[in-house]
Write a protein that holds these residues in place. Structure first.
Motif, PDB file in Angstrom:
ATOM      1  N   HIS A  68      -6.468  62.312  26.306  1.00 33.60           N
ATOM      2  CA  HIS A  68      -6.161  63.512  25.514  1.00 33.60           C
ATOM      3  C   HIS A  68      -4.883  63.423  24.685  1.00 33.60           C
ATOM      4  CE1 HIS A  68      -9.483  65.467  27.519  1.00 33.60           C
ATOM      5  NE2 HIS A  68      -8.978  65.132  28.696  1.00 33.60           N
ATOM      6  N   GLU A  69      -4.107  62.353  24.868  1.00 31.19           N
ATOM      7  CA  GLU A  69      -2.878  62.201  24.078  1.00 31.19           C
ATOM      8  C   GLU A  69      -2.984  60.881  23.314  1.00 31.19           C
ATOM      9  OE1 GLU A  69       0.661  62.776  26.438  1.00 31.19           O
ATOM     10  OE2 GLU A  69      -0.350  64.241  27.720  1.00 31.19           O
ATOM     11  N   PRO A  70      -3.303  60.947  22.008  1.00 25.94           N
ATOM     12  CA  PRO A  70      -3.623  59.733  21.235  1.00 25.94           C
ATOM     13  C   PRO A  70      -2.523  58.685  21.235  1.00 25.94           C
ATOM     14  CG  PRO A  70      -4.225  61.720  20.020  1.00 25.94           C
ATOM     15  CD  PRO A  70      -3.452  62.187  21.219  1.00 25.94           C
ATOM     16  N   GLU A  71      -1.270  59.105  21.386  1.00 20.96           N
ATOM     17  CA  GLU A  71      -0.187  58.133  21.313  1.00 20.96           C
ATOM     18  C   GLU A  71      -0.016  57.338  22.609  1.00 20.96           C
ATOM     19  OE1 GLU A  71       0.041  61.323  21.568  1.00 20.96           O
ATOM     20  OE2 GLU A  71       1.576  61.893  23.021  1.00 20.96           O
ATOM     21  N   VAL A  72      -0.699  57.753  23.678  1.00 19.17           N
ATOM     22  CA  VAL A  72      -0.465  57.112  24.973  1.00 19.17           C
ATOM     23  C   VAL A  72      -1.136  55.740  25.071  1.00 19.17           C
ATOM     24  CG1 VAL A  72      -0.959  57.264  27.459  1.00 19.17           C
ATOM     25  CG2 VAL A  72      -0.024  59.238  26.225  1.00 19.17           C
ATOM     26  N   PHE A  73      -2.385  55.639  24.634  1.00 17.43           N
ATOM     27  CA  PHE A  73      -3.082  54.370  24.851  1.00 17.43           C
ATOM     28  C   PHE A  73      -2.419  53.187  24.143  1.00 17.43           C
ATOM     29  CE2 PHE A  73      -6.417  51.208  23.843  1.00 17.43           C
ATOM     30  CZ  PHE A  73      -6.574  50.718  25.126  1.00 17.43           C
ATOM     31  N   PRO A  74      -2.006  53.319  22.865  1.00 16.58           N
ATOM     32  CA  PRO A  74      -1.319  52.170  22.249  1.00 16.58           C
ATOM     33  C   PRO A  74      -0.094  51.735  23.049  1.00 16.58           C
ATOM     34  CG  PRO A  74      -1.956  53.746  20.572  1.00 16.58           C
ATOM     35  CD  PRO A  74      -2.202  54.418  21.899  1.00 16.58           C
ATOM     36  N   ALA A  75       0.643  52.698  23.593  1.00 16.87           N
ATOM     37  CA  ALA A  75       1.813  52.340  24.397  1.00 16.87           C
ATOM     38  C   ALA A  75       1.402  51.721  25.731  1.00 16.87           C
ATOM     39  CB  ALA A  75       2.679  53.586  24.633  1.00 16.87           C
ATOM     40  N   LEU A  76       0.310  52.224  26.297  1.00 14.46           N
ATOM     41  CA  LEU A  76      -0.175  51.675  27.572  1.00 14.46           C
ATOM     42  C   LEU A  76      -0.620  50.222  27.422  1.00 14.46           C
ATOM     43  CD1 LEU A  76      -0.908  52.153  30.563  1.00 14.46           C
ATOM     44  CD2 LEU A  76      -3.159  52.979  29.773  1.00 14.46           C
ATOM     45  N   MET A  77      -1.089  49.833  26.228  1.00 18.91           N
ATOM     46  CA  MET A  77      -1.529  48.451  26.003  1.00 18.91           C
ATOM     47  C   MET A  77      -0.420  47.448  26.322  1.00 18.91           C
ATOM     48  SD  MET A  77      -4.672  47.809  24.959  1.00 18.91           S
ATOM     49  CE  MET A  77      -4.815  46.554  23.693  1.00 18.91           C
ATOM     50  N   ASP A  78       0.822  47.851  26.108  1.00 20.85           N
ATOM     51  CA  ASP A  78       1.924  46.936  26.398  1.00 20.85           C
ATOM     52  C   ASP A  78       2.072  46.688  27.892  1.00 20.85           C
ATOM     53  OD1 ASP A  78       2.458  46.659  23.736  1.00 20.85           O
ATOM     54  OD2 ASP A  78       4.081  48.130  23.704  1.00 20.85           O
ATOM     55  N   TYR A  79       1.506  47.573  28.703  1.00 23.89           N
ATOM     56  CA  TYR A  79       1.535  47.380  30.165  1.00 23.89           C
ATOM     57  C   TYR A  79       0.281  46.667  30.647  1.00 23.89           C
ATOM     58  CZ  TYR A  79       5.502  50.528  30.100  1.00 23.89           C
ATOM     59  OH  TYR A  79       6.738  51.077  29.850  1.00 23.89           O
ATOM     60  N   LEU A  80      -0.827  46.919  30.001  1.00 25.23           N
ATOM     61  CA  LEU A  80      -2.084  46.292  30.418  1.00 25.23           C
ATOM     62  C   LEU A  80      -2.133  44.821  30.014  1.00 25.23           C
ATOM     63  CD1 LEU A  80      -4.547  49.178  29.475  1.00 25.23           C
ATOM     64  CD2 LEU A  80      -3.829  48.499  31.768  1.00 25.23           C
ATOM     65  N   THR A  81      -1.461  44.472  28.939  1.00 25.33           N
ATOM     66  CA  THR A  81      -1.410  43.079  28.506  1.00 25.33           C
ATOM     67  C   THR A  81      -0.030  42.520  28.804  1.00 25.33           C
ATOM     68  OG1 THR A  81      -0.737  43.742  26.278  1.00 25.33           O
ATOM     69  CG2 THR A  81      -3.080  43.480  26.683  1.00 25.33           C
ATOM     70  N   VAL A  82       0.050  41.227  29.055  1.00 21.81           N
ATOM     71  CA  VAL A  82       1.313  40.585  29.417  1.00 21.81           C
ATOM     72  C   VAL A  82       1.834  39.823  28.209  1.00 21.81           C
ATOM     73  CG1 VAL A  82       2.412  38.982  31.020  1.00 21.81           C
ATOM     74  CG2 VAL A  82       0.511  40.402  31.779  1.00 21.81           C
ATOM     75  N   GLN A  83       3.103  40.036  27.885  1.00 19.77           N
ATOM     76  CA  GLN A  83       3.622  39.524  26.607  1.00 19.77           C
ATOM     77  C   GLN A  83       4.884  38.694  26.771  1.00 19.77           C
ATOM     78  OE1 GLN A  83       3.704  42.783  23.649  1.00 19.77           O
ATOM     79  NE2 GLN A  83       2.586  43.938  25.177  1.00 19.77           N
ATOM     80  N   VAL A  84       4.969  37.971  27.853  1.00 22.29           N
ATOM     81  CA  VAL A  84       6.147  37.136  28.070  1.00 22.29           C
ATOM     82  C   VAL A  84       5.787  35.686  27.788  1.00 22.29           C
ATOM     83  CG1 VAL A  84       7.860  36.353  29.729  1.00 22.29           C
ATOM     84  CG2 VAL A  84       7.041  38.714  29.796  1.00 22.29           C
ATOM     85  N   SER A  85       6.453  35.089  26.819  1.00 23.96           N
ATOM     86  CA  SER A  85       6.212  33.689  26.506  1.00 23.96           C
ATOM     87  C   SER A  85       7.465  33.140  25.845  1.00 23.96           C
ATOM     88  CB  SER A  85       4.990  33.537  25.585  1.00 23.96           C
ATOM     89  OG  SER A  85       4.678  32.174  25.413  1.00 23.96           O
ATOM     90  N   GLU A  86       7.424  31.907  25.404  1.00 19.49           N
ATOM     91  CA  GLU A  86       8.535  31.319  24.677  1.00 19.49           C
ATOM     92  C   GLU A  86       8.000  30.161  23.843  1.00 19.49           C
ATOM     93  OE1 GLU A  86      10.337  28.360  28.079  1.00 19.49           O
ATOM     94  OE2 GLU A  86      10.933  30.461  28.110  1.00 19.49           O
ATOM     95  N   MET A  87       8.759  29.769  22.847  1.00 19.08           N
ATOM     96  CA  MET A  87       8.303  28.659  22.002  1.00 19.08           C
ATOM     97  C   MET A  87       8.389  27.341  22.763  1.00 19.08           C
ATOM     98  SD  MET A  87       9.660  29.608  18.183  1.00 19.08           S
ATOM     99  CE  MET A  87       8.703  28.289  17.478  1.00 19.08           C
ATOM    100  N   PHE A  88       7.386  26.499  22.565  1.00 21.29           N
ATOM    101  CA  PHE A  88       7.285  25.193  23.222  1.00 21.29           C
ATOM    102  C   PHE A  88       7.432  25.326  24.737  1.00 21.29           C
ATOM    103  CE2 PHE A  88       8.396  24.231  18.839  1.00 21.29           C
ATOM    104  CZ  PHE A  88       7.492  23.230  18.533  1.00 21.29           C
ATOM    105  N   ARG A  89       6.904  26.415  25.260  1.00 23.35           N
ATOM    106  CA  ARG A  89       6.925  26.611  26.711  1.00 23.35           C
ATOM    107  C   ARG A  89       6.167  25.464  27.380  1.00 23.35           C
ATOM    108  NH1 ARG A  89       4.264  31.777  29.886  1.00 23.35           N
ATOM    109  NH2 ARG A  89       5.156  31.324  31.928  1.00 23.35           N
ATOM    110  N   ASP A  90       6.692  24.964  28.494  1.00 18.80           N
ATOM    111  CA  ASP A  90       6.141  23.764  29.118  1.00 18.80           C
ATOM    112  C   ASP A  90       6.136  22.626  28.099  1.00 18.80           C
ATOM    113  OD1 ASP A  90       5.611  25.327  31.414  1.00 18.80           O
ATOM    114  OD2 ASP A  90       3.650  25.892  30.598  1.00 18.80           O
ATOM    115  N   PRO A  91       7.316  22.116  27.757  1.00 16.85           N
ATOM    116  CA  PRO A  91       7.404  21.104  26.689  1.00 16.85           C
ATOM    117  C   PRO A  91       6.508  19.891  26.928  1.00 16.85           C
ATOM    118  CG  PRO A  91       9.593  21.877  27.291  1.00 16.85           C
ATOM    119  CD  PRO A  91       8.657  22.471  28.287  1.00 16.85           C
ATOM    120  N   ALA A  92       6.249  19.553  28.184  1.00 20.41           N
ATOM    121  CA  ALA A  92       5.399  18.386  28.458  1.00 20.41           C
ATOM    122  C   ALA A  92       4.000  18.584  27.894  1.00 20.41           C
ATOM    123  CB  ALA A  92       5.340  18.141  29.966  1.00 20.41           C
ATOM    124  N   TYR A  93       3.525  19.828  27.855  1.00 20.84           N
ATOM    125  CA  TYR A  93       2.210  20.116  27.272  1.00 20.84           C
ATOM    126  C   TYR A  93       2.188  19.721  25.793  1.00 20.84           C
ATOM    127  CZ  TYR A  93      -1.564  23.045  25.331  1.00 20.84           C
ATOM    128  OH  TYR A  93      -2.672  23.514  24.653  1.00 20.84           O
TER     129      TYR A  93
END
Length: 285
Positions: A68-93
């Protein structure tokens, strides 16, 4: 991408599992985003954090806001999806890509690469820089997909906080870099803005591994630290998409904690670099 969430102060109540299923069904029915195949334990932790963020005592209250609150779901997406990474993470890969995969990719006149679950784009730009260093970017198209529109917008901007650059640079050097990472960004106002010529070879697009289909034939699919958040059934679906998408002898890269082992698709691939989770699709008829 990988998990890094604050579990907050609330604890799941005895009806949490029922309410979570109802919430995920409601999200699917209203927004056509399917999280029902995500691994339960990790999803519970993120939803508890979301309950604190939105001031909800129960998931039923959060469901009411989502509906019932249209602005909630877009904000909730940041919790449902995981967004932690870094460039060249696991350099051996990335070093293994240079040494074991790039020599074979050179034999193709043009290349298509899919970074599935690209989050804020760190791995996409890493691959673009690696390909430029190896002289392949100009004949490559990289598809960078994610289900989170906010993450895709961040990825497309190519802007990262300056305090992350030292870590990115260290990883880049360990990946067998042939240039300096500073060749690819400019700085200002505490931010690093990556070279727009890298983005000219990247298509950012919404795509769900839970509900969408294959969209092109690829020479390399890189999907790292995404499958660990899926249950077995959804993992099978995603791996099936990658298998279908790859050309014969195409390559698949997974995260360090992910594997084809126990998958019905395992027999369709050979291991190229076991420790770095790089596989090659067999040349089957």
């Amino acid at each position: 991408m990988d998990a890094q969430v604050n579990t907050g102060t609330r604890s799941p109540n005895k009806h949490f599992d029922i309410e979570m299923q109802l919430l995920l069904d409601a999200i699917y029915l209203k927004y056509h985003c399917d999280f029902r195949g995500y691994a339960g334990a990790s999803l519970k932790r993120r939803l508890v954090t979301a309950m604190n963020r939105f001031g909800c005592e129960t998931l039923s209250q959060l469901q009411d806001k989502v509906l019932h609150e249209p602005e909630v779901f877009p904000a909730l997406m940041d919790y449902l999806t995981v967004q932690v990474s870094e460039m060249f993470r696991d350099p051996a890969y990335f070093l293994s890509l240079r040494e074991k995969v790039i020599p074979l990719l050179r034999t193709y006149p043009s290349l298509k690469i899919w970074v599935a679950g690209c989050s804020a784009g760190e791995e996409v730009y890493s691959l673009a820089i690696l390909l430029r260093e190896e002289g392949l970017l100009e004949r490559t198209l990289i598809y960078a997909t994610d289900i989170n529109p906010t993450a895709l917008k961040k990825a497309e901007s190519g802007v990262y906080s300056l305090d992350r650059i030292a870590g990115f640079t260290s990883n880049h050097q360990k990946s067998g870099a042939r240039t300096s990472l500073s060749d690819y960004y400019t700085t200002g106002y505490g931010r690093a803005v990556f070279d727009k010529t890298l983005r000219q070879h990247i298509v950012f697009s919404d795509h769900s591994l839970a509900t969408d289909s294959v969209f092109a034939e690829m020479h390399l699919v890189s999907c790292r630290n995404v499958l660990i958040y899926f249950n077995r059934q959804l993992q099978e679906r995603a791996l099936g998409l990658f298998r279908e998408s790859l050309c014969r002898k195409g390559f698949l890269g997974l995260g360090s904690k992910e594997s084809l082992r126990f998958s019905s698709h395992a027999d369709a691939f050979d291991e190229v670099v076991r420790e770095d989770r790089i596989f090659q699709k067999k040349n089957l008829a």
